[in-house]
Enzyme design. Structure first.
Site, mmCIF file in Angstrom:
data_model
loop_
_atom_site.group_PDB
_atom_site.id
_atom_site.type_symbol
_atom_site.label_atom_id
_atom_site.label_comp_id
_atom_site.label_asym_id
_atom_site.label_seq_id
_atom_site.Cartn_x
_atom_site.Cartn_y
_atom_site.Cartn_z
ATOM 1 N N HIS A 160 0.850 -1.191 0.000
ATOM 2 C CA HIS A 160 0.000 0.000 0.000
ATOM 3 C C HIS A 160 0.886 1.241 0.000
ATOM 4 O O HIS A 160 2.098 1.155 0.224
ATOM 5 C CB HIS A 160 -0.966 -0.005 1.187
ATOM 6 C CG HIS A 160 -0.310 0.076 2.531
ATOM 7 N ND1 HIS A 160 0.503 -0.925 3.032
ATOM 8 C CD2 HIS A 160 -0.340 1.044 3.497
ATOM 9 C CE1 HIS A 160 0.919 -0.586 4.242
ATOM 10 N NE2 HIS A 160 0.430 0.606 4.541
ATOM 11 N N HIS B 219 1.491 3.876 1.885
ATOM 12 C CA HIS B 219 1.926 4.630 3.055
ATOM 13 C C HIS B 219 3.449 4.678 3.035
ATOM 14 O O HIS B 219 4.108 3.702 2.667
ATOM 15 C CB HIS B 219 1.412 3.992 4.347
ATOM 16 C CG HIS B 219 0.027 4.412 4.708
ATOM 17 N ND1 HIS B 219 -0.781 3.698 5.569
ATOM 18 C CD2 HIS B 219 -0.714 5.497 4.327
ATOM 19 C CE1 HIS B 219 -1.942 4.321 5.702
ATOM 20 N NE2 HIS B 219 -1.933 5.399 4.953
ATOM 21 N N ASP C 182 5.931 4.460 5.059
ATOM 22 C CA ASP C 182 6.819 3.497 5.714
ATOM 23 C C ASP C 182 6.918 2.186 4.948
ATOM 24 O O ASP C 182 7.687 1.305 5.322
ATOM 25 C CB ASP C 182 6.379 3.252 7.164
ATOM 26 C CG ASP C 182 4.950 2.777 7.292
ATOM 27 O OD1 ASP C 182 4.080 3.285 6.556
ATOM 28 O OD2 ASP C 182 4.673 1.905 8.142
ATOM 29 N N HIS C 183 6.162 2.076 3.847
ATOM 30 C CA HIS C 183 6.222 0.872 3.018
ATOM 31 C C HIS C 183 6.777 1.144 1.617
ATOM 32 O O HIS C 183 6.970 0.199 0.855
ATOM 33 C CB HIS C 183 4.835 0.237 2.913
ATOM 34 C CG HIS C 183 4.338 -0.304 4.211
ATOM 35 N ND1 HIS C 183 4.362 -1.652 4.525
ATOM 36 C CD2 HIS C 183 3.836 0.325 5.304
ATOM 37 C CE1 HIS C 183 3.880 -1.822 5.752
ATOM 38 N NE2 HIS C 183 3.551 -0.634 6.241
ATOM 39 N N HIS D 204 -7.333 -1.681 5.413
ATOM 40 C CA HIS D 204 -6.547 -0.651 6.079
ATOM 41 C C HIS D 204 -7.196 0.698 5.774
ATOM 42 O O HIS D 204 -8.279 0.756 5.185
ATOM 43 C CB HIS D 204 -5.100 -0.721 5.585
ATOM 44 C CG HIS D 204 -4.117 0.029 6.414
ATOM 45 N ND1 HIS D 204 -4.139 0.031 7.786
ATOM 46 C CD2 HIS D 204 -3.061 0.829 6.059
ATOM 47 C CE1 HIS D 204 -3.154 0.771 8.244
ATOM 48 N NE2 HIS D 204 -2.488 1.282 7.215
ATOM 49 N N ASP E 205 -0.519 -3.869 6.026
ATOM 50 C CA ASP E 205 -1.156 -3.515 7.287
ATOM 51 C C ASP E 205 -2.648 -3.853 7.179
ATOM 52 O O ASP E 205 -3.226 -3.682 6.120
ATOM 53 C CB ASP E 205 -1.011 -2.035 7.559
ATOM 54 C CG ASP E 205 0.436 -1.558 7.691
ATOM 55 O OD1 ASP E 205 1.354 -2.342 7.397
ATOM 56 O OD2 ASP E 205 0.653 -0.391 8.034
ATOM 57 N N HIS F 159 5.969 -5.204 12.319
ATOM 58 C CA HIS F 159 5.334 -3.895 12.162
ATOM 59 C C HIS F 159 4.996 -3.323 13.537
ATOM 60 O O HIS F 159 3.892 -2.860 13.807
ATOM 61 C CB HIS F 159 4.083 -3.982 11.283
ATOM 62 C CG HIS F 159 3.635 -2.648 10.748
ATOM 63 N ND1 HIS F 159 2.705 -1.863 11.385
ATOM 64 C CD2 HIS F 159 3.991 -1.962 9.632
ATOM 65 C CE1 HIS F 159 2.504 -0.754 10.691
ATOM 66 N NE2 HIS F 159 3.276 -0.795 9.611
#
EC number: 3.1.26.11
Length: 304
Positions: free
Chosen positions: A63, A65, A67-68, A143, A213, A271
Site C-alpha cells: 500500500h 503509506h 513506511d512501506h 486498512h 497492514d 510492524h
C-alpha cells in the site's frame, strides 16, 4: 530442498526508531529475489543481508503509506549507479506510478534500465506474478487506504527419478519426462511398471504469506490455510485494542488467532509500534494463542 528463504530487512512501523528499520522483506526462491515493501533504508539493509542487488527484479508494494515505499527512489537510483540494465518491475496498488514518475524524470532521467509499473486491485484476489517456480497472489486486506498482502506459493515439482530402477528396466531417455509427471512405463514386452517403482515424490511445495497492514480480518483465513510461514502485522498489544481498531491495525493476539485458525506452521509478527521498547509483551500475547510464534527482527533469515 531448493532454497526458499525470507529475509527481514525492517519490521518497524510509521514512526522511526533506533531499534527498527521501516518495513521491508526479501523472499529468496532458488536465488531469485523478490522484495516486499520498501521502507526507508531498505537498500542499506539489503547490503547488510549480502543479497545480490542484480538478482532483484520484482518489488511488491502492499500500500502507499510512506513506511512501506519511501525507500524506492533511493533503491532505484542506486541500481542506476551500479550500472543496472535489466528491467525492474514494481507491482503496487493504483497511484504509485503517478507519484514516482516525476521524481524519476528529475532524479533518474539517465537510468540505463526500464522501471515498469504493474497495478492491481487490492479488493480482490489476483495472481500478480507467475514463473515456472512460483506464483504471487494478492491477499485483500482492510486498512485506511487500499492495501493487500501477498501469498508466495511454490509450484509443485515433478517426481524424482530413481536412477537404479530406471536403469534396471532400461527405460528410454525420451520416456523420463512422462514418468516424472506420473505416468507408468510399459516395457516393449507389454509389462506395466508402476510409476511408484520408478520415482519418489518431490518435496511438497511451500508457501509464504505476508499480511501488513490490516485490521483484524478473519476473512483471509481460508486463503492462508496451511501456509508454511505467515508474517502478520502485530502493531499493538491487547491493551491498545481500541487504538488498533481506530488505526486499522492488528494486535499480537489477533495475529495469532489468524495463524491458529489458518493452521499455519509458523507465525512471524512485526510492524511494531514505536511505543514498545521491548516487544516481548507482543510475543507473550501471541504465543499464548499460537505457540509457534517468533518476533521479526532486522537481518533475520528464515528457511522454509
Amino acid at each position: 530442498m531448493e532454497k526458499f528463504e525470507l529475509h527481514i530487512l525492517g519490521c518497524g512501523s510509521a514512526l522511526p526508531t533506533t531499534r527498527h528499520f521501516a518495513t521491508s522483506q526479501v523472499v529468496n526462491l532458488r536465488d531469485k529475489l523478490f522484495m516486499i515493501d520498501c521502507g526507508e533504508g531498505a537498500q542499506m539493509q539489503l547490503r547488510k543481508s549480502r543479497l545480490k542487488f542484480s538478482r532483484l527484479n520484482h518489488i511488491f508494494i502492499s500500500h502507499l503509506h510512506g513506511d512501506h515505499c519511501f525507500g524506492l527512489m533511493g533503491l532505484i537510483s542506486t541500481f542506476g549507479l551500479l550500472g543496472r540494465t535489466a528491467e525492474l518491475h514494481i507491482h503496487s496498488p493504483k497511484g504509485l506510478e503517478e507519484l514516482l514518475t516525476p521524481m524519476l524524470n528529475f532524479f533518474c532521467h539517465t537510468l540505463a534500465y526500464k522501471v515498469i509499473f504493474h497495478e492491481f486491485d487490492t479488493r480482490q484476489t489476483s495472481v500478480v506474478y507467475e514463473d515456472r517456480s512460483m506464483t504471487v497472489t494478492t491477499i485483500p486486506l482492510q486498512h485506511r487506504i487500499p492495501c493487500c498482502g501477498f501469498l508466495f506459493a511454490e509450484k509443485a515439482r515433478p517426481n524424482h527419478i530413481i536412477r537404479d530402477m530406471v536403469d534396471f528396466y532400461k527405460v528410454p531417455v525420451y520416456e523420463l519426462n512422462r514418468i516424472k509427471n506420473g505416468s507408468d512405463y510399459v516395457t516393449p514386452e507389454g509389462e506395466v511398471i508402476a510409476n511408484t517403482r520408478l520415482t519418489r515424490p518431490s518435496d511438497p511445495p511451500r508457501k509464504y504469506a505476508y499480511c501488513s497492514d490490516t485490521i483484524f480480518r478473519p476473512e483471509i483465513v481460508e486463503q492462508l490455510s496451511g501456509v508454511d510461514l505467515l508474517f502478520h502485522e502485530a502493531t499493538f498489544a491487547e491493551s491498545e485494542l481500541a487504538r488498533a481498531k481506530e488505526t486499522y491495525h492488528t494486535t499480537a493476539a489477533q495475529a495469532a488467532r489468524i495463524a491458529l485458525e489458518a493452521g499455519v506452521r509458523q507465525l512471524v509478527i512485526g510492524h511494531f509500534s514505536a511505543r514498545y521498547e521491548d516487544e516481548s509483551i507482543l510475543l507473550k500475547e501471541a504465543s499464548a494463542v499460537f505457540p509457534n510464534t517468533i518476533l521479526a527482527k532486522e537481518n533475520l533469515c528464515i528457511s522454509l
